[in-house]
Design a protein around this motif. Structure first.
Motif, mmCIF file in Angstrom:
data_model
loop_
_atom_site.group_PDB
_atom_site.id
_atom_site.type_symbol
_atom_site.label_atom_id
_atom_site.label_comp_id
_atom_site.label_asym_id
_atom_site.label_seq_id
_atom_site.Cartn_x
_atom_site.Cartn_y
_atom_site.Cartn_z
ATOM 1 N N ILE A 137 38.103 41.565 41.056
ATOM 2 C CA ILE A 137 38.288 41.937 39.646
ATOM 3 C C ILE A 137 39.523 42.810 39.486
ATOM 4 O O ILE A 137 40.317 42.615 38.559
ATOM 5 N N GLY A 149 35.100 35.669 35.047
ATOM 6 C CA GLY A 149 33.741 35.908 34.594
ATOM 7 C C GLY A 149 33.451 35.245 33.264
ATOM 8 O O GLY A 149 34.361 34.867 32.521
ATOM 9 N N ASP A 209 32.462 42.065 44.481
ATOM 10 C CA ASP A 209 33.413 41.437 43.556
ATOM 11 C C ASP A 209 34.484 42.404 43.054
ATOM 12 O O ASP A 209 35.464 41.986 42.439
ATOM 13 N N TYR A 233 36.531 33.679 44.019
ATOM 14 C CA TYR A 233 36.314 34.345 42.743
ATOM 15 C C TYR A 233 37.445 33.977 41.779
ATOM 16 O O TYR A 233 38.620 34.119 42.110
ATOM 17 N N VAL A 255 29.675 35.625 37.387
ATOM 18 C CA VAL A 255 30.950 35.395 38.053
ATOM 19 C C VAL A 255 31.206 33.893 38.033
ATOM 20 O O VAL A 255 30.290 33.089 38.189
ATOM 21 N N TYR A 287 26.887 38.905 39.459
ATOM 22 C CA TYR A 287 27.880 39.839 40.003
ATOM 23 C C TYR A 287 27.304 40.582 41.195
ATOM 24 O O TYR A 287 26.115 40.884 41.244
ATOM 25 N N GLU A 288 28.187 40.881 42.152
ATOM 26 C CA GLU A 288 27.839 41.679 43.325
ATOM 27 C C GLU A 288 28.873 42.789 43.464
ATOM 28 O O GLU A 288 30.005 42.653 42.989
ATOM 29 N N ILE A 311 30.150 46.206 36.819
ATOM 30 C CA ILE A 311 29.415 45.348 37.746
ATOM 31 C C ILE A 311 27.943 45.758 37.792
ATOM 32 O O ILE A 311 27.048 44.911 37.759
ATOM 33 N N ALA A 325 26.339 44.613 34.608
ATOM 34 C CA ALA A 325 26.177 43.157 34.611
ATOM 35 C C ALA A 325 25.007 42.747 35.509
ATOM 36 O O ALA A 325 24.254 41.830 35.180
ATOM 37 N N SER A 367 25.738 38.232 32.144
ATOM 38 C CA SER A 367 27.087 38.022 32.673
ATOM 39 C C SER A 367 27.043 37.340 34.027
ATOM 40 O O SER A 367 26.128 37.581 34.827
#
Length: 179
Positions: free
Chosen positions: A19, A76, A15, A73, A64, A11-12, A50, A53, A62
């Motif tokens: 989401i 998840g 994202d 995207y 993506v 995750y970044e 995030i 994660a 976790s």
């Protein structure tokens, strides 16, 4: 790690917007564990998710899910309750972009998770919970080699009535026979 249709990555912060497009969509969140998203979720709460994660613990990892072709995207996936002593872990997956439902992306992502769990993490057993009304997911898990192990009877109150939660699992030896 890559599959035929998807790629898993960390995750970044970037994202968050993707989401937020689905996290408050009841049609998507009806399938999430515990029905925990039966109320609106703020971008502040998702930003904290995030961050958590990104700093995954020894027992939770976790990722993506994004398309392999154009890095879009999709949702998840995660290992939960990793038990290193018993070499087992729970799995969770969500395809948040409904335009990708029923097109094999979730199945491909689950196959990547199985490969990661069994080939890279040296796990012995992977398990998941799925609601009895999520027939599309059940078919996908069975296609990946999961077996029904039990039922948590009337475990979830859903739309005015109680529904069952199905426990499914796959052993490393079963995985090896289908790969």
């Amino acid at each position: 790690m890559e599959g035929k249709l998807v790629r898993l990555r960390a995750y970044e912060k970037s994202d968050l917007d993707s989401i937020m497009k689905w996290i408050n969509d009841e049609e998507v969140t009806d399938f999430l564990a515990g029905g925990m998203l039966s109320y609106p979720v703020s971008s502040i709460a998702e930003e904290k998710f995030i961050e958590a994660a990104a700093n995954s613990s020894d027992t939770d990892k976790s990722f993506v899910i994004e398309t392999l072709a154009d890095r879009k995207y999709l949702g998840g996936t995660a290992f939960h309750a990793i038990n290193w002593l018993n070499r087992s872990a729970g799995l969770g997956i969500t395809i948040g972009d409904k335009s990708y439902w029923g097109r094999g992306y979730g199945t491909d992502a689950m196959r990547v998770m199985l490969r990661l769990g069994f080939d890279k993490m040296n796990l012995h057993r992977l398990w998941l919970h799925v609601y009895d009304y999520n027939q599309r997911a059940i078919a996908s898990y069975e296609k990946c080699g999961f077996k029904r192990e039990g039922v948590l009877r009337e475990d979830r109150f859903y739309r005015g009535g109680y529904r069952d939660t199905i426990v499914m699992g796959i052993l490393e030896s079963e995985y090896r026979t289908i790969t």
